[in-house]
Motif scaffolding. Structure first.
Motif, PDB file in Angstrom:
ATOM      1  N   SER A  45     -13.959 -12.595 -40.076  1.00  0.00           N
ATOM      2  CA  SER A  45     -13.816 -12.234 -38.056  1.00  0.00           C
ATOM      3  C   SER A  45     -14.423 -11.492 -37.695  1.00  0.00           C
ATOM      4  O   SER A  45     -15.464 -11.080 -36.208  1.00  0.00           O
ATOM      5  N   SER A  46     -13.714 -10.017 -37.786  1.00  0.00           N
ATOM      6  CA  SER A  46     -13.869  -9.048 -37.102  1.00  0.00           C
ATOM      7  C   SER A  46     -15.243  -8.607 -37.610  1.00  0.00           C
ATOM      8  O   SER A  46     -15.335  -7.892 -37.086  1.00  0.00           O
ATOM      9  N   GLY A  47     -15.774  -8.999 -38.964  1.00  0.00           N
ATOM     10  CA  GLY A  47     -16.471  -7.440 -39.892  1.00  0.00           C
ATOM     11  C   GLY A  47     -17.548  -8.121 -38.881  1.00  0.00           C
ATOM     12  O   GLY A  47     -18.628  -8.060 -38.269  1.00  0.00           O
ATOM     13  N   ASP A  48     -17.689  -9.459 -38.602  1.00  0.00           N
ATOM     14  CA  ASP A  48     -19.100 -10.410 -37.872  1.00  0.00           C
ATOM     15  C   ASP A  48     -18.644 -10.008 -36.594  1.00  0.00           C
ATOM     16  O   ASP A  48     -19.983  -9.652 -35.794  1.00  0.00           O
ATOM     17  N   GLN A  49     -18.284  -8.732 -35.733  1.00  0.00           N
ATOM     18  CA  GLN A  49     -18.557  -8.610 -34.793  1.00  0.00           C
ATOM     19  C   GLN A  49     -19.322  -7.109 -34.856  1.00  0.00           C
ATOM     20  O   GLN A  49     -19.502  -7.066 -33.353  1.00  0.00           O
ATOM     21  N   THR A  50     -18.476  -6.568 -35.802  1.00  0.00           N
ATOM     22  CA  THR A  50     -19.668  -5.394 -36.303  1.00  0.00           C
ATOM     23  C   THR A  50     -21.054  -5.649 -36.459  1.00  0.00           C
ATOM     24  O   THR A  50     -21.933  -4.635 -36.460  1.00  0.00           O
ATOM     25  N   VAL A  51     -21.386  -6.831 -36.621  1.00  0.00           N
ATOM     26  CA  VAL A  51     -22.853  -7.252 -37.176  1.00  0.00           C
ATOM     27  C   VAL A  51     -23.843  -8.411 -36.324  1.00  0.00           C
ATOM     28  O   VAL A  51     -24.361  -9.245 -37.149  1.00  0.00           O
ATOM     29  N   ASN A  52     -22.997  -8.114 -35.415  1.00  0.00           N
ATOM     30  CA  ASN A  52     -23.276  -9.342 -34.092  1.00  0.00           C
ATOM     31  C   ASN A  52     -24.068  -9.866 -33.965  1.00  0.00           C
ATOM     32  O   ASN A  52     -25.671  -8.622 -34.042  1.00  0.00           O
ATOM     33  N   GLY A 295     -24.105  -3.598 -20.760  1.00  0.00           N
ATOM     34  CA  GLY A 295     -23.797  -2.628 -22.144  1.00  0.00           C
ATOM     35  C   GLY A 295     -23.451  -3.489 -22.720  1.00  0.00           C
ATOM     36  O   GLY A 295     -22.412  -4.443 -22.756  1.00  0.00           O
ATOM     37  N   LEU A 296     -23.404  -3.199 -24.009  1.00  0.00           N
ATOM     38  CA  LEU A 296     -23.040  -3.258 -25.293  1.00  0.00           C
ATOM     39  C   LEU A 296     -21.273  -3.913 -25.771  1.00  0.00           C
ATOM     40  O   LEU A 296     -20.951  -4.921 -26.020  1.00  0.00           O
ATOM     41  N   GLY A 297     -19.783  -2.098 -25.389  1.00  0.00           N
ATOM     42  CA  GLY A 297     -19.446  -2.784 -25.690  1.00  0.00           C
ATOM     43  C   GLY A 297     -18.484  -3.759 -23.840  1.00  0.00           C
ATOM     44  O   GLY A 297     -17.750  -4.570 -24.416  1.00  0.00           O
ATOM     45  N   GLY A 298     -19.383  -3.870 -22.948  1.00  0.00           N
ATOM     46  CA  GLY A 298     -19.113  -5.053 -22.704  1.00  0.00           C
ATOM     47  C   GLY A 298     -19.092  -6.891 -23.145  1.00  0.00           C
ATOM     48  O   GLY A 298     -18.184  -7.562 -22.950  1.00  0.00           O
ATOM     49  N   PHE A 299     -20.223  -6.671 -23.834  1.00  0.00           N
ATOM     50  CA  PHE A 299     -20.253  -8.268 -24.685  1.00  0.00           C
ATOM     51  C   PHE A 299     -19.367  -8.001 -25.853  1.00  0.00           C
ATOM     52  O   PHE A 299     -19.093  -9.457 -25.630  1.00  0.00           O
ATOM     53  N   ILE A 300     -19.020  -7.501 -26.331  1.00  0.00           N
ATOM     54  CA  ILE A 300     -18.162  -7.300 -27.409  1.00  0.00           C
ATOM     55  C   ILE A 300     -16.694  -7.884 -27.092  1.00  0.00           C
ATOM     56  O   ILE A 300     -16.057  -8.265 -27.658  1.00  0.00           O
ATOM     57  N   LEU A 301     -15.894  -7.073 -25.616  1.00  0.00           N
ATOM     58  CA  LEU A 301     -15.141  -7.434 -24.645  1.00  0.00           C
ATOM     59  C   LEU A 301     -15.155  -8.460 -24.312  1.00  0.00           C
ATOM     60  O   LEU A 301     -13.996  -8.785 -24.638  1.00  0.00           O
ATOM     61  N   ALA A 302     -15.793  -9.491 -23.901  1.00  0.00           N
ATOM     62  CA  ALA A 302     -15.589 -10.765 -23.464  1.00  0.00           C
ATOM     63  C   ALA A 302     -15.324 -11.411 -24.299  1.00  0.00           C
ATOM     64  O   ALA A 302     -14.571 -12.363 -24.138  1.00  0.00           O
TER      65      ALA A 302
END
Length: 451
Positions: A45-52, A295-302
């Motif tokens: 699941s963590s890997g999924d975040q890197t290739v969302n 921002g990309l970081g904002g999406f991943i953070l939420a």
């Protein structure tokens, strides 16, 4: 009591009656297997975040100068590509006595595919880079397909009913914590100025995570399949013994003869509001002037915060009643979508103002949080409702059917979005309410439902 058993007992509310029904070797290995499954699923699941496909890859396409038309292919390939082949692959998977090796192969395929994407990100640009990444994404989806088929069986053979939802929930929460860390790092180190080299490094980290997931899953002590493949004891034939001349004939027979399966697929096909709405919320927010969500970081953070909160809570609820969890989460997701459309339509609403931005951020967070509930409930239900190769058939044929349904519903919602993103959200919200109502009439399969 071993360290693994103490840790597992702290993380999971154990069902002693269900554990007593397991064979002795499975009972002995339960704590270690449970922890390994949490770790393997967390890494995946963590890997999924890197290739969302909804955040990272569109951002990468923008940086590499890939034509915008290619962006629309990412989510359909990522989602449908991992579902459509499952019924085709089932006859091969059911021949494998220990399904963990199918998962290991699938994780390795994903690792290689993401490594190729990382190389393209570092060296490529333009149309050629876009085509290369899309091809790698197709291969990645096939690897994900194998993991999806196998993971349910591995969990069903090693974890008793009453604890499975918590395993999924723990992995979801842990992956959410990883996503929060990743989102903060992206915001601090680059934010909206991330270049191709930084994104290539992010993808390389994802490839390493899938390698680690394969290594951890390989250490799960899974019993061989002879006893588990006998067909669930409910009168249904196992997929391995089915003599259907083709996957289509097998799927048609399953739809025709198994009312529980038909109901599950119908409900699952209607509960797409939480999975398909978030991208439309992002689009609506940008059109309304909300810059923060770009921002990309904002999406991943939420997304990470939602997973961290939802995984643990929904895991326990899924073990109590997975069907009620699906119904409740889908209802809430539909109400969030309706509320957002109404608020955005109010005279004087300004998405660029702090309050307006908070509305979009809040809606995105809630939809992602509720999607965790629908997803954990769905996964737990399909593991509990069937056994052995019947479960494998449920997962494989069901996911293939969902691949088609996803393309159809996604196509309709995208067409409605041409008229206005609000119409797409309303359409998905209506489907969600219909699906939630249907979920109440599904058979109850959770051990904790009577508690």
């Amino acid at each position: 009591m071993t360290t693994a058993e103490r840790l597992y007992s702290r993380l999971v509310t154990r069902s002693q009656d269900a554990e007593d029904e397991l064979p002795d070797p499975v009972q002995r290995d339960l704590p270690r297997n449970g922890l390994r499954l949490v770790a393997a699923n967390t890494l995946q699941s963590s890997g999924d975040q890197t290739v969302n496909a909804s955040t990272v890859l569109p951002w990468l396409f923008h940086v590499l100068g890939v034509p915008a038309a290619f962006v629309g292919l990412l989510v359909p390939i990522r989602e449908s590509g991992s579902m459509l082949p499952q019924a085709f692959l089932t006859p091969l998977v059911v021949r494998v006595r220990r399904r963990k090796w199918v998962f290991v192969i699938g994780a390795a395929v994903q690792a290689v595919s993401v490594a190729v994407m990382a190389a393209i990100a570092a060296l490529g640009s333009g149309v050629a880079a876009g085509v290369g990444i899309l091809v790698a994404l197709v291969v990645f989806s096939l690897g994900r397909c194998l993991c999806s088929i196998a993971s349910k069986d591995v969990q069903g053979r090693t974890i008793p009913s009453g604890e499975r939802g918590q395993i999924v929930g723990l992995a979801t929460s842990a992956a959410g914590l990883v996503a929060i860390t990743l989102g903060v790092l992206i915001r601090v180190l680059g934010g909206e100025d991330l270049d191709a080299a930084a994104l290539a490094l992010l993808l390389a980290v994802g490839a390493v995570l899938w390698v680690l997931s394969a290594v951890v899953c390989a250490r799960v002590r899974e019993p061989a399949g002879e006893g588990d493949d006998a067909g669930a004891g409910d009168g249904r034939e196992s997929a391995a013994e089915d003599s259907s001349p083709s996957w289509f004939a097998e799927a048609a027979q399953l739809f025709r003869d198994d009312a529980t399966f038909r109901k599950f697929i119908t409900v699952r096909g209607l509960l797409l509001v939480s999975s398909l709405s978030p991208p439309f919320i992002v689009t609506l927010s940008i059109a309304s002037g909300t810059g923060a969500l770009a921002g990309l970081g904002g999406f991943i953070l939420a997304s990470g915060v939602a997973s961290l909160i939802g995984g643990r809570v929904f895991g326990k609820l899924a073990d109590r009643s997975s069907r009620l969890l699906m119904a409740g989460a889908a209802t809430a997701a539909s109400l969030v979508a309706f509320a957002l459309v109404l608020i955005e339509a109010l005279p004087g609403f300004d998405g660029g103002a702090p309050l307006g931005a908070a509305v979009f951020v809040g809606a995105y967070f809630l939809l992602t949080l509720l999607h965790s509930g629908v997803r954990v409930g769905r996964k737990t239900y399909v593991v509990d409702v069937a056994e052995g190769d019947t479960r494998t058939a449920y997962v494989a044929v069901g996911n293939t059917a969902m691949g088609v349904i996803l393309l159809v519903v996604g196509g309709i919602s995208s067409a409605l979005a041409v008229l206005g993103v609000q119409w797409a959200l309303v359409f998905l919200a209506v489907l969600g309410l219909v699906g939630a109502a249907s979920a109440f009439s599904m058979p109850e399969v959770s051990r904790g439902a009577g508690d």
